[in-house]
Scaffold this active site. Structure first.
Site, PDB file in Angstrom:
ATOM      1  N   CYS A 179      13.477  10.440   7.492  1.00  0.00           N
ATOM      2  CA  CYS A 179      13.264   9.961   8.863  1.00  0.00           C
ATOM      3  C   CYS A 179      14.540  10.061   9.684  1.00  0.00           C
ATOM      4  O   CYS A 179      14.486  10.273  10.885  1.00  0.00           O
ATOM      5  CB  CYS A 179      12.733   8.549   8.844  1.00  0.00           C
ATOM      6  SG  CYS A 179      13.663   7.510   7.763  1.00  0.00           S
TER       7      CYS A 179
ATOM      8  N   LYS B 245       0.841  -1.195   0.000  1.00  0.00           N
ATOM      9  CA  LYS B 245       0.000   0.000   0.000  1.00  0.00           C
ATOM     10  C   LYS B 245       0.880   1.250   0.000  1.00  0.00           C
ATOM     11  O   LYS B 245       1.535   1.563   0.982  1.00  0.00           O
ATOM     12  CB  LYS B 245      -0.912   0.044   1.234  1.00  0.00           C
ATOM     13  CG  LYS B 245      -1.998   1.097   1.036  1.00  0.00           C
ATOM     14  CD  LYS B 245      -2.568   1.645   2.320  1.00  0.00           C
ATOM     15  CE  LYS B 245      -1.841   2.826   2.874  1.00  0.00           C
ATOM     16  NZ  LYS B 245      -1.849   4.062   2.061  1.00  0.00           N
TER      17      LYS B 245
ATOM     18  N   GLU C 254       9.582   0.957  10.720  1.00  0.00           N
ATOM     19  CA  GLU C 254      10.589   2.027  10.602  1.00  0.00           C
ATOM     20  C   GLU C 254       9.831   3.311  10.855  1.00  0.00           C
ATOM     21  O   GLU C 254       8.942   3.670  10.077  1.00  0.00           O
ATOM     22  CB  GLU C 254      11.168   2.078   9.184  1.00  0.00           C
ATOM     23  CG  GLU C 254      11.869   0.829   8.745  1.00  0.00           C
ATOM     24  CD  GLU C 254      13.257   0.697   9.318  1.00  0.00           C
ATOM     25  OE1 GLU C 254      13.708   1.609  10.038  1.00  0.00           O
ATOM     26  OE2 GLU C 254      13.874  -0.346   9.064  1.00  0.00           O
TER      27      GLU C 254
ATOM     28  N   GLU D 167       9.496  15.586  16.146  1.00  0.00           N
ATOM     29  CA  GLU D 167       9.923  15.495  14.749  1.00  0.00           C
ATOM     30  C   GLU D 167       9.112  16.475  13.901  1.00  0.00           C
ATOM     31  O   GLU D 167       7.885  16.444  13.917  1.00  0.00           O
ATOM     32  CB  GLU D 167       9.691  14.074  14.245  1.00  0.00           C
ATOM     33  CG  GLU D 167      10.159  13.876  12.826  1.00  0.00           C
ATOM     34  CD  GLU D 167      10.027  12.443  12.370  1.00  0.00           C
ATOM     35  OE1 GLU D 167       8.910  11.898  12.496  1.00  0.00           O
ATOM     36  OE2 GLU D 167      11.015  11.875  11.902  1.00  0.00           O
TER      37      GLU D 167
HETATM   38  P1  NAD Z   1       1.782   8.009   8.368  1.00  0.00           P
HETATM   39  O1  NAD Z   1       2.355   7.123   9.385  1.00  0.00           O
HETATM   40  O2  NAD Z   1       0.456   8.610   8.611  1.00  0.00           O
HETATM   41  O3  NAD Z   1       1.677   7.270   6.946  1.00  0.00           O
HETATM   42  C1  NAD Z   1       2.572   6.300   6.503  1.00  0.00           C
HETATM   43  C2  NAD Z   1       1.804   5.181   5.825  1.00  0.00           C
HETATM   44  O4  NAD Z   1       0.948   4.569   6.773  1.00  0.00           O
HETATM   45  C3  NAD Z   1       0.912   5.644   4.668  1.00  0.00           C
HETATM   46  O5  NAD Z   1       0.923   4.663   3.642  1.00  0.00           O
HETATM   47  C4  NAD Z   1      -0.456   5.726   5.329  1.00  0.00           C
HETATM   48  O6  NAD Z   1      -1.520   5.597   4.428  1.00  0.00           O
HETATM   49  C5  NAD Z   1      -0.395   4.555   6.270  1.00  0.00           C
HETATM   50  N1  NAD Z   1      -1.345   4.647   7.387  1.00  0.00           N
HETATM   51  C6  NAD Z   1      -1.766   5.768   8.021  1.00  0.00           C
HETATM   52  N2  NAD Z   1      -2.675   5.452   8.964  1.00  0.00           N
HETATM   53  C7  NAD Z   1      -2.842   4.112   8.935  1.00  0.00           C
HETATM   54  C8  NAD Z   1      -3.642   3.190   9.665  1.00  0.00           C
HETATM   55  N3  NAD Z   1      -4.463   3.579  10.634  1.00  0.00           N
HETATM   56  N4  NAD Z   1      -3.543   1.888   9.358  1.00  0.00           N
HETATM   57  C9  NAD Z   1      -2.694   1.459   8.407  1.00  0.00           C
HETATM   58  N5  NAD Z   1      -1.926   2.277   7.670  1.00  0.00           N
HETATM   59  C10 NAD Z   1      -1.988   3.595   7.931  1.00  0.00           C
HETATM   60  O7  NAD Z   1       2.905   9.084   8.118  1.00  0.00           O
HETATM   61  P2  NAD Z   1       2.745  10.564   7.580  1.00  0.00           P
HETATM   62  O8  NAD Z   1       2.246  11.394   8.693  1.00  0.00           O
HETATM   63  O9  NAD Z   1       2.048  10.557   6.281  1.00  0.00           O
HETATM   64  O10 NAD Z   1       4.318  10.835   7.307  1.00  0.00           O
HETATM   65  C11 NAD Z   1       5.192  11.544   8.125  1.00  0.00           C
HETATM   66  C12 NAD Z   1       5.868  10.691   9.172  1.00  0.00           C
HETATM   67  O11 NAD Z   1       6.389   9.474   8.640  1.00  0.00           O
HETATM   68  C13 NAD Z   1       7.027  11.388   9.805  1.00  0.00           C
HETATM   69  O12 NAD Z   1       6.697  11.710  11.108  1.00  0.00           O
HETATM   70  C14 NAD Z   1       8.197  10.438   9.764  1.00  0.00           C
HETATM   71  O13 NAD Z   1       8.717  10.221  11.023  1.00  0.00           O
HETATM   72  C15 NAD Z   1       7.635   9.164   9.283  1.00  0.00           C
HETATM   73  N6  NAD Z   1       8.571   8.517   8.349  1.00  0.00           N
HETATM   74  C16 NAD Z   1       9.449   7.604   8.839  1.00  0.00           C
HETATM   75  C17 NAD Z   1      10.322   6.971   7.991  1.00  0.00           C
HETATM   76  C18 NAD Z   1      11.317   5.932   8.468  1.00  0.00           C
HETATM   77  O14 NAD Z   1      11.977   5.301   7.671  1.00  0.00           O
HETATM   78  N7  NAD Z   1      11.463   5.701   9.742  1.00  0.00           N
HETATM   79  C19 NAD Z   1      10.297   7.262   6.645  1.00  0.00           C
HETATM   80  C20 NAD Z   1       9.385   8.196   6.199  1.00  0.00           C
HETATM   81  C21 NAD Z   1       8.525   8.802   7.056  1.00  0.00           C
END
Ligand code: NAD
Length: 503
Positions: free
Chosen positions: A300, A191, A266, A403
């Site tokens: 990240c 996804k 991650e 963050e």
């Molecule tokens: P998010 O966690 O909301 O989204 C990431 C993914 O999770 C997306 O595909 C989203 O659709 C999915 N998702 C969201 N809610 C969900 C749920 N309830 N059930 C299942 N899947 C769900 O992240 P965001 O807010 O869009 O992105 C920013 C954050 O992501 C930042 O805070 C950063 O820390 C983190 N990030 C971490 C890494 C890493 O490698 N550690 C990399 C990129 C981003």
């Protein structure tokens, strides 16, 4: 098929056919309720196109296809060497389509085109290649016990893997997860992030062209709370691999616990970068800048807390500010000289600017940026922010602890090595850390004490697909990349043989 792909022309003039369906069983299909999500160009806030968004019913179809692939001969019994060949072919196709994939990535995400083309797409192809080589090199063991017993282990795929990826490196994050999963013989339902749904759909056509059997890789766009949650709670999904925010990761853990799924996470970070008094300052300034300002700060592992010894603090700060001014050119991501494009969405743009207010209200000093950046287009639209630097920051401030996920850095002074380590570890996160010193002994001593999954000495964010990546504390569970990345995608079966008809 006409309504499952659209002909698009990107801002750089490149025309291509953009799939918009769900990719299930090597076929393009609509979502069961016809629902779609719309992708916005962050450079000018216009709609690029809309793609189908999967319902729970669609996720179930994808999981069924993946399960069938796993149990079928075409994938389940394919010799490991041939799995590797398919992955090599996919890597070749990625390279052949590099410019189109990079174009989509830049259009959808806002990252500079040169970065997408030269860095992200290289990483995608090389990660697939790296893991292709492992496909026939993961063995079990023969274990000696007693003369009347033979025991050995075999490695088996975990099964159907749900992979939930973020928007900051859409294709790279997919490759990090697909590479080890495919090498180990799993079937996948992936996804993408709803903010960047496009490039992975183009990539899906390459998966089919490479010759992967139906159902091995399925791609279902959709909202996290619908599509992602359907995957994380699905009883026939064996594993969830997730990259995204720590808050969502907590949610995923809960959902995955229903059927005790294998998980790797991650998540977020607030990574420190330490500059000691004996550091090569030019080197430190260059990497400190890249470590937070690259990819619009949407990394990240971004080294977002810079800690500098008091003896070199003034010099470092002046040079860092100069670096921001000369290197961080904000502008059209398709322009060759752009260092920083727009933030990915309005939400991220608002988030970064809201932290500017937080910092000011907390009493920190804004020494650079802190405003929306001048838009490169006459429309005055786009999610551009100035690279932002705060000083006079203390560890209790939110801008030190939380963050931001943007081009936003805090710079603090320290007096001793002990204080530097304490400041660095004063966070719930533990993803990356960087340190600059010319003292070899200090470098290793401090690296050992930093609470982080990765430490860069005299560089920052110098990640590599051959080297394990992941965090400690609330930055995640498990590792991706490197040989360690394979651990997440196979299970060990132990076989015990009674050699002497033992009763
Ligand atoms: P998010 O966690 O909301 O989204 C990431 C993914 O999770 C997306 O595909 C989203 O659709 C999915 N998702 C969201 N809610 C969900 C749920 N309830 N059930 C299942 N899947 C769900 O992240 P965001 O807010 O869009 O992105 C920013 C954050 O992501 C930042 O805070 C950063 O820390 C983190 N990030 C971490 C890494 C890493 O490698 N550690 C990399 C990129 C981003």
């Amino acid at each position: 098929m006409a309504d499952l792909a659209v002909q698009l022309t990107a801002p750089n003039g490149r025309s291509y056919s953009q799939p918009i369906g769900l990719f299930i069983n090597n076929e393009w299909v609509k979502s069961s309720d016809g629902g779609k999500l719309t992708s916005i160009n962050p450079t000018n806030e216009t709609e690029i196109t809309s793609v189908y968004a999967a319902t729970a019913e669609d996720v179930d179809r994808a999981v069924t296809a993946a399960r069938a692939a796993l149990n079928g001969a075409a994938w389940g019994e394919l010799p490991a060497t041939d799995r590797g060949k398919l992955m090599h072919k996919l890597a070749e196709l990625v390279e052949a389509h590099r410019e189109t994939l990079a174009t989509i990535e830049t259009w959808d995400n806002g990252k500079p085109y040169t970065v997408a083309r030269d860095e992200d797409l290289t990483e995608v192809a090389e990660t697939l290649r790296y893991y292709a080589g492992y496909a026939d090199k993961r063995f079990g063991q023969v274990i000696e016990t007693t003369p009347d017993k033979l025991a050995y282990t075999v490695r088996e795929p975990v099964g159907v893997c749900g992979q939930i990826i973020p928007w900051n490196y859409p294709l790279s994050m997919a490759a990090w997860k697909l590479g080890p999963a495919l090498a180990c013989g799993n079937a996948i339902v992936l996804k993408p992030a709803e903010q960047t749904p496009l490039s992975i759909l183009y990539f899906a056509n390459l998966v089919k062209e490479a010759g992967f059997p139906p159902g091995v890789v399925n791609i279902v766009n959709g909202q996290g709370a619908v599509t992602g949650a359907a995957l994380a709670t699905h009883p026939r999904v064996d594993k969830i691999a997730f990259t995204g925010s720590t808050a969502t990761a907590r949610n995923i853990m809960k959902m995955a616990s229903g059927t005790l799924k294998n998980i790797t996470l991650e998540t977020g970070g607030k990574s420190p970068l330490l500059v000691f008094g004996d550091a090569e300052l030019d080197l430190a300034v260059k990497w400190a800048h890249g470590g937070i300002m690259s990819n619009q700060g949407q990394i990240c592992t971004a080294t977002s807390r810079v800690l500098v010894h008091e003896s070199v603090y003034d010099k470092f700060l002046a040079a860092f500010k100069a670096q921001v001014k000369t290197i961080s050119k904000v502008g059209d991501p398709f322009a060759e000289d752009t260092f920083q494009g727009p933030q990915v969405t309005k939400a991220q743009y608002d988030r970064v600017l809201s932290y500017v207010d937080v910092g000011k209200n907390e009493g920190a000093t804004l020494v650079a940026g802190g405003q929306p950046a001048a838009q490169p287009q006459a429309s005055g639209k786009g999610y551009f922010v100035e690279p932002t630097v705060f000083t006079d920051v203390t560890p209790t401030m939110r801008i030190f602890q939380e963050e931001v996920f943007g081009p936003f850095v805090v710079i603090l002074k320290f007096a001793s090595e002990e204080e530097a380590i304490a400041l660095a570890n004063n966070t719930e996160y533990g993803l990356g850390a960087a340190l600059f010193t010319t003292d070899l002994t200090r470098a290793h001593r401090v690296a050992k004490k930093l609470e982080a999954g990765m430490v860069w000495i005299n560089s920052s964010n110098d990640s590599d697909w051959r080297i394990p990546f992941g965090g400690v504390k609330q930055s995640g569970i498990g590792r991706e990349l490197g040989e360690a990345g394979l651990e997440a995608y196979s299970t060990i079966k132990a076989i015990h043989i009674n050699m002497k008809s033992r009763l």
